[in-house]
Scaffold this active site. Structure first.
Site, PDB file in Angstrom:
ATOM      1  N   CYS A  31       0.829  -1.209   0.000  1.00 11.35           N
ATOM      2  CA  CYS A  31       0.000   0.000   0.000  1.00 11.35           C
ATOM      3  C   CYS A  31       0.862   1.257   0.000  1.00 11.35           C
ATOM      4  CB  CYS A  31      -0.919  -0.055   1.226  1.00 11.35           C
ATOM      5  SG  CYS A  31      -1.670   1.508   1.669  1.00 11.35           S
ATOM      6  N   CYS A  34      -0.014   3.927   2.657  1.00  7.82           N
ATOM      7  CA  CYS A  34       0.424   3.479   3.987  1.00  7.82           C
ATOM      8  C   CYS A  34       1.848   3.946   4.270  1.00  7.82           C
ATOM      9  CB  CYS A  34       0.370   1.955   4.092  1.00  7.82           C
ATOM     10  SG  CYS A  34      -1.289   1.262   3.941  1.00  7.82           S
TER      11      CYS A  34
END
Length: 106
Positions: A31, A34
């Site tokens: 991700c 993230c």
């Protein structure tokens, strides 16, 4: 200090039984957003010190906790207080938004 890694096995003791509010960062290795949130959370952890605990849950390695809290997208940041999720936001948010999220539970 920084964020602590929490697993399905340690979630109850590290988050639900915590005597202070806990911000849980549900994240994944793949991700990109993230990766942007992670250093911001480290800054907040260092600045807020003992007032809040910040932990990370890798959704790919901890499917039970991910399912239990219906995490559908990452990053999802959920603040827990007294063993209950009190507020949650999805997506990479600016530092000020994350600080306000935490302060709402203090």
């Amino acid at each position: 200090m920084g964020a602590k890694v929490v697993t399905d096995d340690t979630f109850v003791s590290d988050v639900l039984q915590s005597d202070k509010p806990v911000l849980v960062d549900f994240w994944a290795e793949w991700c990109q957003p993230c990766r942007k949130v992670s250093p911001v959370l480290e800054e907040i952890a260092n600045e807020m010190g003992d007032r809040v605990r910040i932990v990370k849950v890798n959704i790919d390695e901890n499917p039970e906790t991910t399912r239990a809290y219906r995490v559908m997208s990452v990053p999802t940041l959920t603040i827990f207080k007294g063993g209950q999720p009190v507020q949650s936001v999805a997506g990479a948010k600016p530092k000020g938004d994350l600080v306000r999220l935490i302060e709402s539970a203090l």
